[in-house]
Scaffold this motif. Structure first.
Motif, PDB file in Angstrom:
ATOM      1  N   CYS A 438      41.849  40.112  45.810  1.00 22.33           N
ATOM      2  CA  CYS A 438      41.664  41.543  46.033  1.00 22.33           C
ATOM      3  C   CYS A 438      40.195  41.952  45.942  1.00 22.33           C
ATOM      4  O   CYS A 438      39.827  43.056  46.318  1.00 22.33           O
ATOM      5  CB  CYS A 438      42.488  42.327  45.011  1.00 22.33           C
ATOM      6  SG  CYS A 438      41.970  41.975  43.312  1.00 22.33           S
ATOM      7  N   CYS A 443      40.511  39.945  38.222  1.00 29.96           N
ATOM      8  CA  CYS A 443      41.527  38.971  38.648  1.00 29.96           C
ATOM      9  C   CYS A 443      40.938  37.568  38.603  1.00 29.96           C
ATOM     10  O   CYS A 443      41.566  36.615  38.140  1.00 29.96           O
ATOM     11  CB  CYS A 443      41.999  39.279  40.073  1.00 29.96           C
ATOM     12  SG  CYS A 443      43.247  40.581  40.114  1.00 29.96           S
ATOM     13  N   CYS A 472      46.639  39.382  46.944  1.00 28.83           N
ATOM     14  CA  CYS A 472      45.832  38.714  45.916  1.00 28.83           C
ATOM     15  C   CYS A 472      46.701  37.731  45.128  1.00 28.83           C
ATOM     16  O   CYS A 472      47.813  38.075  44.705  1.00 28.83           O
ATOM     17  CB  CYS A 472      45.219  39.754  44.980  1.00 28.83           C
ATOM     18  SG  CYS A 472      44.314  39.057  43.587  1.00 28.83           S
ATOM     19  N   CYS A 475      47.082  39.500  41.337  1.00 28.02           N
ATOM     20  CA  CYS A 475      47.691  40.814  41.075  1.00 28.02           C
ATOM     21  C   CYS A 475      48.654  41.255  42.161  1.00 28.02           C
ATOM     22  O   CYS A 475      49.384  42.227  41.994  1.00 28.02           O
ATOM     23  CB  CYS A 475      46.612  41.868  40.863  1.00 28.02           C
ATOM     24  SG  CYS A 475      45.708  42.278  42.372  1.00 28.02           S
TER      25      CYS A 475
HETATM   26 ZN   LIG Z   1      43.739  40.925  42.358  1.00 38.93          ZN
END
Ligand SMILES: [Zn+2]
Length: 489
Positions: A438, A443, A472, A475
């Protein structure tokens, strides 16, 4: 360590296999200072060939060599805030010289941006002085806590290219060009396929605008960062007042790049190609390409076989198809060793080809050529030896690259993968996983914390998946970029 003690296999313990192999093949040895290593002649011979190939490539692309001092005033490192933050924890600092405390401590160079750009500032006045395209071959020191032979040592050998340009775009082009030079070298000479791409903000070089890198997959499916090339922007130019008068008459800061590869590549070479028998060196980098092993029992045979071996060596060394270079051929003349012991010795050290030569072979005007890569044996007429050797060396060089590329692709994951499966894969056999990101550094950090895998790079277009990942890995939010995730050295 004696030759005859069997190596730990890769399957048993990859890490132990690597350490034993580097020591037994006499590539390097541990030095009296913890974390330092001695590069022995077998390893240094590979480095010399790497150096000469790269040096020629740098010169073809317009660069010249120079040498800058080992000692850098501490204040220089402190001038670029990110740079000092990145390097301070691993610097070695000299505080005394000639029995006296120094007025200003000196850093033993961990990399030379600061001292080199301070000198460029003195030499560059006008746009006519640009670009500056320089390289230095040197040693650097980084005080690492966990060290491994070739892969991470306190002191290592490398080259660092440093350039200055009038515009951002020229610097960007240079950084990309040198990444391409490295790729050509790694694939063409080392037979080591690489994925090229850009580092994320958290992984980029301290003080760079953008860092590009080359990532190779080792046989344990972990990544090795084999080289980097940085567009440094104007960060160092501003810190060191590296300015020039532009064509329009304005005063501008220059744009810098730096790029480097090191003796770490030898570790990469070992972990890419070697097997449970020993090292495998691609022919182009092998200090010896062909080892002649004479076979005899009686004295009369010995004289005859050695005389023939000498003749073959001379004719191959001066063989015209290779001119102006020489085929690198040696004869194993050691007494008191069986031929089998000699084969074992050279297989351990990775000589790409050997020629077995005995009295019965000579009667048939032939020798037996044996490949190190697949251990295939074939009788060859001595009249055709030059052609056969040259063709086989080329074939071995190509086969090694193909084998390494196929292995990498077998262990690359390009289909959608759940985070749970990813985690399991990283804890198990490992892989290069191409998945979405993302763009949030949180992350990236969480994945690193939980799986020890990092974003190796945001791969260049040619390495991106046919189907662009949409979410992603961590997430599940919308993916901003495709990333290559793996555990790494
Ligand atoms: Zn992410």
């Amino acid at each position: 360590m004696a030759d005859d003690k069997k190596l730990t296999t890769r399957a048993e313990d990859f890490s132990a296999w690597y350490n034993e192999l580097v020591l037994k093949a006499e590539l390097a040895d541990y030095a009296p200072v913890r974390g330092c290593m001695v590069i022995r002649p077998n390893g240094y011979g590979i480095w010399e060939r790497m150096q000469s190939a790269l040096d020629a490539m740098f010169k073809e692309t317009g660069h010249v060599n120079a040498y800058f001092p080992l000692f850098i005033p501490l204040s220089f490192l402190q001038k670029e805030a990110q740079h000092v933050e990145g390097f301070a924890p691993e610097t070695a600092v000299v505080t005394h010289g000639g029995g006296k405390e120094l007025e200003e401590p000196l850093v033993v160079r961990p990399t030379s941006e600061t001292i080199i750009y301070s000198m460029f500032a003195k030499w560059v006045q006008s746009y006519r002085d640009l670009p500056v395209l320089m390289n230095q071959w040197a040693n650097v020191v980084r005080w690492e806590m966990r060290t491994r032979l070739f892969l991470r040592t306190l002191e290592f050998l490398w080259q660092e290219g440093h350039t200055a340009h009038a515009t951002h775009d020229e610097a960007e082009e240079e950084a990309r060009k040198m990444l391409g030079v490295y790729r050509d070298f790694m694939e063409g000479w080392m037979a080591m396929p690489v994925v090229t791409g850009r580092k994320t903000e958290s992984e980029k070089f301290a003080g760079a605008l953008r860092t590009y890198c080359l990532e190779a997959m080792m046989q344990d499916n972990k990544a090795l960062q084999a080289g980097t090339s940085h567009n440094l922007g104007q960060n160092f130019a501003k810190a060191f007042d590296l300015k020039f008068q532009s064509e329009a008459g304005t005063i501008e800061y220059a744009w810098n790049t730096s790029w480097g590869v090191s003796t770490r590549m030898i570790g990469g070479l070992v972990m890419t190609h070697s097997d449970d028998v020993g090292v495998q060196v691609p022919p182009l980098l092998a200090p010896i390409e062909l080892m002649i092993v004479p076979i005899y029992r009686k004295d009369e045979e010995r004289a005859r076989v050695l005389e023939a071996a000498d003749r073959i060596r001379r004719s191959l060394s001066d063989w015209e198809r290779r001119a102006p270079n020489r085929l690198r051929v040696e004869i194993d003349r050691r007494e008191g060793l069986t031929p089998g012991a000699k084969y074992f010795h050279w297989e351990l050290r990775g000589i790409p080809l050997r020629l077995e030569l005995g009295p019965r072979d000579l009667e048939k005007n032939q020798g037996i050529l044996v490949r190190r890569d697949n251990r295939e044996k074939r009788p060859v007429s001595l009249d055709m030896l030059g052609e056969e050797v040259e063709d086989l060396l080329e074939l071995i060089q190509e086969s090694m690259l193909i084998a390494a590329r196929e292995r990498r692709e077998r262990h690359s994951v390009r289909k959608a993968i759940s985070y749970a499966d990813f985690r399991q894969l990283m804890e198990g056999e490992g892989a290069f996983v191409y998945a979405g990101w993302c763009g949030d550094p949180r992350c990236e950090a969480a994945v690193k914390e939980e799986t020890k895998a990092t974003i190796r790079c945001l791969p260049d277009e040619e390495f991106q998946s046919a189907v662009t990942p949409t979410t992603c890995l961590k997430c599940g939010a919308k993916s901003a970029e495709e990333a290559l995730w793996a555990r790494a050295y």
